[in-house]
Design a protein around this motif. Structure first.
Motif, PDB file in Angstrom:
ATOM      1  N   MET A   1     -23.510  16.832  49.020  1.00 30.90           N
ATOM      2  CA  MET A   1     -24.270  16.102  48.036  1.00 30.90           C
ATOM      3  C   MET A   1     -24.907  14.882  48.699  1.00 30.90           C
ATOM      4  SD  MET A   1     -22.989  13.940  44.712  1.00 30.90           S
ATOM      5  CE  MET A   1     -22.302  15.268  43.800  1.00 30.90           C
ATOM      6  N   ASN A   2     -26.173  14.639  48.419  1.00 32.25           N
ATOM      7  CA  ASN A   2     -26.866  13.462  48.936  1.00 32.25           C
ATOM      8  C   ASN A   2     -26.461  12.239  48.141  1.00 32.25           C
ATOM      9  OD1 ASN A   2     -28.225  14.998  50.821  1.00 32.25           O
ATOM     10  ND2 ASN A   2     -29.997  15.319  49.498  1.00 32.25           N
ATOM     11  N   SER A   3     -26.306  11.145  48.829  1.00 34.95           N
ATOM     12  CA  SER A   3     -25.928   9.905  48.166  1.00 34.95           C
ATOM     13  C   SER A   3     -27.051   9.429  47.256  1.00 34.95           C
ATOM     14  CB  SER A   3     -25.611   8.834  49.205  1.00 34.95           C
ATOM     15  OG  SER A   3     -25.296   7.618  48.570  1.00 34.95           O
ATOM     16  N   ALA A   4     -26.697   8.826  46.140  1.00 31.39           N
ATOM     17  CA  ALA A   4     -27.664   8.234  45.220  1.00 31.39           C
ATOM     18  C   ALA A   4     -28.049   6.840  45.680  1.00 31.39           C
ATOM     19  CB  ALA A   4     -27.065   8.171  43.814  1.00 31.39           C
TER      20      ALA A   4
ATOM     21  N   ALA B   1     -16.481  10.602  44.151  1.00 33.21           N
ATOM     22  CA  ALA B   1     -17.333   9.849  45.073  1.00 33.21           C
ATOM     23  C   ALA B   1     -16.632   9.665  46.409  1.00 33.21           C
ATOM     24  CB  ALA B   1     -17.684   8.489  44.468  1.00 33.21           C
ATOM     25  N   GLY B   2     -17.377   9.114  47.360  1.00 33.25           N
ATOM     26  CA  GLY B   2     -16.841   8.783  48.677  1.00 33.25           C
ATOM     27  C   GLY B   2     -17.420   7.465  49.143  1.00 33.25           C
ATOM     28  N   LEU B   3     -17.066   7.065  50.345  1.00 31.06           N
ATOM     29  CA  LEU B   3     -17.555   5.788  50.857  1.00 31.06           C
ATOM     30  C   LEU B   3     -19.076   5.741  50.939  1.00 31.06           C
ATOM     31  CD1 LEU B   3     -15.039   4.777  53.690  1.00 31.06           C
ATOM     32  CD2 LEU B   3     -15.113   4.011  51.302  1.00 31.06           C
ATOM     33  N   THR B   4     -19.733   6.869  51.195  1.00 33.29           N
ATOM     34  CA  THR B   4     -21.195   6.856  51.294  1.00 33.29           C
ATOM     35  C   THR B   4     -21.858   6.685  49.931  1.00 33.29           C
ATOM     36  OG1 THR B   4     -21.293   9.261  51.241  1.00 33.29           O
ATOM     37  CG2 THR B   4     -21.275   8.195  53.422  1.00 33.29           C
ATOM     38  N   ASP B   5     -21.077   6.710  48.864  1.00 32.30           N
ATOM     39  CA  ASP B   5     -21.603   6.475  47.522  1.00 32.30           C
ATOM     40  C   ASP B   5     -21.421   5.027  47.070  1.00 32.30           C
ATOM     41  OD1 ASP B   5     -22.339   9.242  46.991  1.00 32.30           O
ATOM     42  OD2 ASP B   5     -20.182   9.625  46.967  1.00 32.30           O
ATOM     43  N   VAL B   6     -20.816   4.209  47.916  1.00 35.82           N
ATOM     44  CA  VAL B   6     -20.586   2.809  47.560  1.00 35.82           C
ATOM     45  C   VAL B   6     -21.902   2.044  47.628  1.00 35.82           C
ATOM     46  CG1 VAL B   6     -19.400   0.677  48.245  1.00 35.82           C
ATOM     47  CG2 VAL B   6     -18.161   2.852  48.199  1.00 35.82           C
ATOM     48  N   VAL B   7     -22.149   1.227  46.601  1.00 36.63           N
ATOM     49  CA  VAL B   7     -23.365   0.432  46.482  1.00 36.63           C
ATOM     50  C   VAL B   7     -23.159  -0.963  47.067  1.00 36.63           C
ATOM     51  CG1 VAL B   7     -25.038  -0.553  44.856  1.00 36.63           C
ATOM     52  CG2 VAL B   7     -24.027   1.690  44.402  1.00 36.63           C
TER      53      VAL B   7
ATOM     54  N   ALA C   1     -21.970   4.770  43.153  1.00 35.35           N
ATOM     55  CA  ALA C   1     -22.899   5.477  42.280  1.00 35.35           C
ATOM     56  C   ALA C   1     -23.052   6.911  42.778  1.00 35.35           C
ATOM     57  CB  ALA C   1     -24.257   4.791  42.276  1.00 35.35           C
ATOM     58  N   VAL C   2     -23.057   7.836  41.836  1.00 33.02           N
ATOM     59  CA  VAL C   2     -23.274   9.249  42.167  1.00 33.02           C
ATOM     60  C   VAL C   2     -24.308   9.827  41.218  1.00 33.02           C
ATOM     61  CG1 VAL C   2     -20.984   9.628  43.179  1.00 33.02           C
ATOM     62  CG2 VAL C   2     -21.316   9.968  40.726  1.00 33.02           C
ATOM     63  N   HIS C   3     -24.990  10.877  41.681  1.00 29.57           N
ATOM     64  CA  HIS C   3     -25.948  11.558  40.821  1.00 29.57           C
ATOM     65  C   HIS C   3     -25.202  12.135  39.632  1.00 29.57           C
ATOM     66  CE1 HIS C   3     -29.279  11.195  43.586  1.00 29.57           C
ATOM     67  NE2 HIS C   3     -28.508  11.632  44.576  1.00 29.57           N
TER      68      HIS C   3
END
Length: 136
Positions: A1-4, A72-78, A132-134
Protein backbone atom coordinates in the motif's frame (compact mmCIF):
# COMPACT_ATOMS: atom_id res chain seq x y z
CA UNK A 1 0.00 0.00 0.00
CA UNK A 2 1.28 3.48 -0.87
CA UNK A 3 1.53 5.90 2.00
CA UNK A 4 -1.05 8.69 2.15
CA UNK A 5 1.63 10.97 3.60
CA UNK A 6 3.48 13.53 1.48
CA UNK A 7 6.55 15.03 3.14
CA UNK A 8 7.29 18.69 2.36
CA UNK A 9 10.84 20.02 2.24
CA UNK A 10 11.93 23.63 1.93
CA UNK A 11 15.08 25.02 0.36
CA UNK A 12 14.29 28.30 2.14
CA UNK A 13 14.74 26.76 5.61
CA UNK A 14 17.81 25.36 7.36
CA UNK A 15 19.17 22.10 5.98
CA UNK A 16 20.46 21.25 9.47
CA UNK A 17 17.12 19.64 10.37
CA UNK A 18 17.05 15.86 10.07
CA UNK A 19 13.40 15.78 9.03
CA UNK A 20 10.90 17.27 6.59
CA UNK A 21 9.41 20.60 7.64
CA UNK A 22 5.78 19.67 6.96
CA UNK A 23 3.57 16.84 5.83
CA UNK A 24 0.19 16.62 4.14
CA UNK A 25 -2.48 13.97 3.68
CA UNK A 26 -5.29 14.02 1.12
CA UNK A 27 -8.97 14.45 1.88
CA UNK A 28 -10.65 11.17 2.73
CA UNK A 29 -7.62 9.93 4.62
CA UNK A 30 -8.21 8.06 7.88
CA UNK A 31 -6.19 9.63 10.69
CA UNK A 32 -4.76 7.53 13.52
CA UNK A 33 -3.91 9.04 16.90
CA UNK A 34 -2.08 6.42 18.98
CA UNK A 35 -1.45 6.99 22.66
CA UNK A 36 2.07 8.08 23.52
CA UNK A 37 4.42 5.14 22.99
CA UNK A 38 6.13 4.40 26.29
CA UNK A 39 9.08 2.13 27.12
CA UNK A 40 6.91 -0.45 28.85
CA UNK A 41 7.30 -4.20 28.76
CA UNK A 42 4.18 -6.33 28.35
CA UNK A 43 4.09 -6.89 32.13
CA UNK A 44 3.96 -3.11 32.71
CA UNK A 45 7.52 -2.68 33.94
CA UNK A 46 9.72 0.05 32.51
CA UNK A 47 12.32 -1.25 30.06
CA UNK A 48 15.95 -0.12 29.81
CA UNK A 49 15.97 1.81 33.09
CA UNK A 50 18.52 4.64 32.92
CA UNK A 51 19.14 4.18 29.16
CA UNK A 52 17.75 6.92 26.89
CA UNK A 53 18.57 5.11 23.64
CA UNK A 54 17.30 1.80 24.99
CA UNK A 55 14.01 3.33 26.06
CA UNK A 56 13.64 5.09 22.70
CA UNK A 57 14.05 1.74 20.94
CA UNK A 58 11.32 0.16 23.08
CA UNK A 59 9.08 3.17 22.43
CA UNK A 60 9.57 2.74 18.66
CA UNK A 61 8.79 -0.98 18.90
CA UNK A 62 5.63 -0.26 20.91
CA UNK A 63 4.62 2.47 18.43
CA UNK A 64 5.05 0.00 15.56
CA UNK A 65 2.76 -2.46 17.36
CA UNK A 66 0.07 0.16 18.07
CA UNK A 67 0.18 1.40 14.48
CA UNK A 68 -0.05 -2.15 13.11
CA UNK A 69 -3.16 -2.76 15.23
CA UNK A 70 -4.70 0.29 13.50
CA UNK A 71 -3.64 -0.86 10.02
CA UNK A 72 -0.62 1.44 9.67
CA UNK A 73 3.17 1.46 9.85
CA UNK A 74 5.96 3.94 10.41
CA UNK A 75 5.76 5.13 6.79
CA UNK A 76 2.19 6.24 7.50
CA UNK A 77 3.24 8.58 10.31
CA UNK A 78 2.54 12.26 9.59
CA UNK A 79 4.42 13.78 12.55
CA UNK A 80 6.04 12.90 15.86
CA UNK A 81 6.80 14.51 19.17
CA UNK A 82 9.63 12.90 21.15
CA UNK A 83 9.57 13.68 24.88
CA UNK A 84 12.75 13.10 26.87
CA UNK A 85 12.91 13.51 30.64
CA UNK A 86 16.17 15.43 30.79
CA UNK A 87 17.62 18.91 30.56
CA UNK A 88 20.76 17.54 28.86
CA UNK A 89 20.92 17.99 25.10
CA UNK A 90 23.10 14.84 24.89
CA UNK A 91 20.25 12.77 26.38
CA UNK A 92 17.77 14.26 23.93
CA UNK A 93 20.09 13.50 21.02
CA UNK A 94 20.63 9.91 22.22
CA UNK A 95 16.87 9.29 22.11
CA UNK A 96 16.40 11.25 18.88
CA UNK A 97 19.04 9.27 16.97
CA UNK A 98 17.18 6.02 17.68
CA UNK A 99 13.88 7.51 16.52
CA UNK A 100 15.43 9.13 13.43
CA UNK A 101 17.13 5.89 12.43
CA UNK A 102 13.91 3.88 12.89
CA UNK A 103 12.06 6.16 10.47
CA UNK A 104 14.88 6.09 7.91
CA UNK A 105 13.96 7.83 4.65
CA UNK A 106 10.46 8.62 5.99
CA UNK A 107 11.83 11.58 7.94
CA UNK A 108 8.55 13.00 9.23
CA UNK A 109 8.25 16.45 10.78
CA UNK A 110 9.23 16.02 14.42
CA UNK A 111 9.57 17.96 17.63
CA UNK A 112 12.14 16.94 20.25
CA UNK A 113 11.43 18.18 23.78
CA UNK A 114 13.17 17.96 27.12
CA UNK A 115 10.61 17.62 29.91
CA UNK A 116 10.90 17.38 33.68
CA UNK A 117 9.08 14.10 34.25
CA UNK A 118 7.04 11.45 32.42
CA UNK A 119 4.21 9.29 33.70
CA UNK A 120 5.77 5.95 34.64
CA UNK A 121 8.43 5.06 37.20
CA UNK A 122 11.92 5.36 35.63
CA UNK A 123 10.44 6.52 32.30
CA UNK A 124 12.83 8.68 30.27
CA UNK A 125 11.29 8.71 26.76
CA UNK A 126 7.84 8.85 25.16
CA UNK A 127 6.90 9.20 21.49
CA UNK A 128 3.67 10.80 20.31
CA UNK A 129 2.68 10.30 16.68
CA UNK A 130 -0.12 10.95 14.23
CA UNK A 131 -0.53 8.63 11.25
CA UNK A 132 -2.73 8.59 8.16
CA UNK A 133 -3.83 5.80 5.83
CA UNK A 134 -5.96 5.71 2.71
CA UNK A 135 -9.57 5.03 3.67
CA UNK A 136 -10.63 1.53 2.70
Amino acid sequence: MNSAVTLIRSAALSDAAEYAYAATVPAGTRLIFPAGACPLEKDGTTAAVGDYAGQAAVCVANLRTALAEAGAGLTDVVSTRVLVASSSQDDLVAAWEVVRDAFGDHDVPSTLLGVTVLGYDDQLVEIEAVAAVHDR
